[in-house]
Design a protein around this motif. Structure first.
Motif, PDB file in Angstrom:
ATOM      1  N   ASN A  93       0.857  -1.187   0.000  1.00 54.94           N
ATOM      2  CA  ASN A  93       0.000   0.000   0.000  1.00 54.94           C
ATOM      3  C   ASN A  93       0.878   1.216   0.000  1.00 54.94           C
ATOM      4  N   ARG A  94       0.914   1.735  -1.162  1.00 57.51           N
ATOM      5  CA  ARG A  94       1.679   2.962  -1.332  1.00 57.51           C
ATOM      6  C   ARG A  94       0.782   4.112  -0.927  1.00 57.51           C
ATOM      7  N   PRO A  95       1.269   4.913   0.012  1.00 56.63           N
ATOM      8  CA  PRO A  95       0.423   6.049   0.419  1.00 56.63           C
ATOM      9  C   PRO A  95       0.293   7.080  -0.687  1.00 56.63           C
ATOM     10  N   GLY A  96      -0.691   7.911  -0.568  1.00 55.04           N
ATOM     11  CA  GLY A  96      -0.946   8.917  -1.591  1.00 55.04           C
ATOM     12  C   GLY A  96       0.143   9.964  -1.642  1.00 55.04           C
ATOM     13  N   LYS A  97       0.026  10.821  -2.652  1.00 57.41           N
ATOM     14  CA  LYS A  97       1.099  11.759  -2.919  1.00 57.41           C
ATOM     15  C   LYS A  97       1.325  12.717  -1.752  1.00 57.41           C
TER      16      LYS A  97
END
Lengths: 294, 311
Positions: A279-283
């Motif tokens: 889970n790549r966090p948002g920008k």
């Protein structure tokens, strides 16, 4: 036709005669007196004839052939006898009278039969045709049961209703109590606050009127508070500005791609959406993290 | 048929004959196998014909049926034509070997009359039957043996007046089941009550549940309103006429009249109001007021338009 003619001529005759009588003074207004409307009707009551007939009719048979008794109603059961009022037009009381009369008869006639050595009761194992069929009696029993059941049902419903009423009352009391408690609590808090304020005032400056004035100003400020409800309503329904073309497409709305998700909307038919395991966090989050690291 | 007068010789002959009968000559030897002479137990040979005229309502028919089931000594007969004269009933009774009769006569398909009669020689009585409830109704919970002999219970009022007395005797003879009647049962489990209230005879039938006096109603129940009593059967000179009797026709008429009176009263009230309130209370001459003028300041209401100052 001839009949009619004759009747006509008769009536004419009588008319002329009446006229003549009137002129001669035989006929005067008020001479014709109407008979009294209700003539006393004579009702026959031939007592001697009836007694004679009774003698003729009487047969000298034993009592066992006739089984008749003349009796006054038996003494009433305590509680069922209500004094006063009309007996005939009160169904219950009238039926009670008949019942008691029959009772009196039973109480005199059955012992009399016993004395004569006659069995009156049917043995248990004596079966014979009854006046009412078994089928009919079954229906009677069913009806009785049904009646009893319905009475029970209604009683139950009544009780439930009572209970519900009572429950409502209790609930109301609880609510009232809760409100009261809350109020008391708030008052206590207020008092406490006031006490604190007084203390603070006392600590800050001795000038009481000034502090009072300040307090008044503070109160005014407190009073100017935006209404939460109003705010919510404004948010929901809008406040001020044009509402007319709010839902129309504009260049901005057409350019808005915020809802567009390429992973969902640009997939090939039949292709499954891959769930990213990392889970790549948002920008923005990533940037935040970067900043923190710095 | 003129009856021959009995002479003294005849009487003497008869006495001798009776003496001969009274002298019992026992046979010299009696075998023990010989059957005992049968004792006649069924003495009362009362038979009641229960039937009706044509055009009875279902309720009356059921009542008649109930009476037939309750009275084992009753006999049935097909419905009688209305056109037949009532005295024909006597002949029917004779044909059916009945000496008592209960005849239901229906009129206008709603009024039920009941005749009870001692068939050939009278007396007879005519009643209006009111408030009929039959045995079929489910609220009557009792039951009795078919053909058990009923106890008859009479009100004390039956002994007060001669017509009630006569009716009582008639009822006893008609409704009591003869002892040892072949169709009857030898037990006592129901009571008929006849009581007089409101100048009417109320009939009830109860079952004896226990002999200590607990009862249950079996039915049928009906009320007999006496109209007339005759010395003959279905005819003959009148013995009694009920002065309080109102025929159902008259009763219905009075009910209708009451309703009609409402309308007539309304009309009368309207007319009387018209008569009481005259259009004008005092006859005035309209020319009297020709020269009456009001100052415009005093004018009120509509007069303001009439009286105004010209400026």
């Amino acid at each position: 036709m001839s009949d009619l003619d004759s009747s006509d001529s008769e009536s004419v005759d009588s008319d002329t005669q009446l006229q003549q009588d009137f002129s001669s003074g035989k006929l005067k207004p008020g001479l014709n007196v109407a008979l009294p409307a209700s003539i006393e009707k004579h009702y026959i009551n031939d007592v001697a004839g009836m007694k004679c007939k009774l003698e003729e009719l009487k047969s000298n048979l034993d009592w066992i052939e006739r089984l008749d008794t003349t009796s006054d109603p038996a003494p009433a059961q305590p509680g069922t006898d209500i004094q006063g009022g009309d007996d005939i037009h009160n169904d219950f009381r009238r039926e009670m009278l008949f019942y008691r009369q029959a009772q009196a008869t039973v109480l005199t006639a059955i012992p009399k039969l016993h004395k004569m050595g006659i069995k009156t009761k049917r043995p248990e194992d004596y079966f014979a045709q009854m006046a009412k069929t078994d089928d009919h009696m079954k229906r009677v029993r069913e009806r009785l049961l049904h009646k009893q059941l319905s009475i029970e049902k209604s009683e139950k419903a009544k009780k439930l209703r009572e209970l519900r009423k009572y429950g409502k009352k209790v609930q109301q009391e609880v609510l009232l109590k809760r409100q009261k408690d809350k109020k008391e609590m708030m008052e206590a808090v207020k008092k406490y606050r006031k006490g604190q304020k007084n203390k603070l005032d006392f600590l800050d400056d001795l000038d009481k009127p000034a502090s009072k004035q300040q307090g008044g100003k503070q109160k005014d400020k407190k009073e100017f508070r935006s209404n939460k409800k109003r705010e919510y309503k404004n948010k929901k329904f809008g406040f001020g500005g044009q509402k007319k073309r709010g839902k129309q497409n504009t260049s901005d709305s057409a350019r808005d791609m915020s809802d567009f998700n390429p992973r969902v909307n640009q997939k090939r038919p039949g292709q499954k959406v891959k769930k990213t395991t990392q889970n790549r966090p948002g920008k923005s989050r990533r940037q935040n993290i970067k900043n923190r690291k710095r | 048929m003129a009856k021959k007068k009995r002479t003294r010789a005849d009487v003497e002959k008869e006495e001798k004959a009776s003496q001969k009968e009274n002298d019992v000559h026992l046979p010299t030897t009696i075998s023990s196998d010989e059957p005992l002479p049968k004792i006649k137990k069924w003495i009362n040979k009362e038979r009641v014909l229960v039937f009706s005229s044509r055009g009875v309502s279902y309720r009356a028919r059921h009542l008649m049926k109930d009476l037939r089931t309750l009275m084992p000594h009753s006999k049935a007969e097909s419905k009688m034509d209305k056109k037949d004269q009532l005295f024909v009933v006597n002949e029917i009774c004779e044909m059916k070997n009945c000496n008592k009769c209960i005849f239901f006569e229906a009129k206008k398909r709603k009024d039920l009359y009941m005749w009870i009669a001692n068939a050939p020689r009278g007396p007879s009585a005519k009643f209006l039957v009111e408030n009929v409830h039959t045995m079929l109704e489910l609220k009557m919970t009792g039951n009795c043996l078919k053909g058990s002999r009923p106890l008859l219970s009479f009100d004390k009022n039956f002994d007060t007046e001669p017509h009630w007395n006569l009716l009582k005797e008639l009822f006893i003879q008609i409704f009591s089941t003869p002892n040892y009647h072949p169709k009857s049962q030898p037990f006592y489990d129901n009571v008929y009550t006849f009581s007089i209230h409101d100048n009417r005879i109320w009939f009830r039938n109860y079952q004896i549940l226990e002999e200590d006096g607990s009862l249950a109603e079996i039915g049928p129940r009906f009320v007999l309103n006496p109209i007339r009593m005759f010395s003959g059967s279905f005819g003959g000179p009148t013995l009694y006429q009920n002065p309080t009797y109102v025929s159902p026709n008259e009763y219905r008429r009075s009910l209708k009249q009451k309703v009609a009176m409402k309308y007539i009263n309304k009309l009368n009230a309207k007319q009387s109001r018209k008569d009481r309130y005259l259009p004008d209370s005092y006859k005035m001459d309209p020319t009297d007021e020709v020269f009456v003028t009001i100052r415009p300041e005093d004018a009120k209401g509509a007069d303001k338009n009439t009286f105004y100052r010209v400026t």
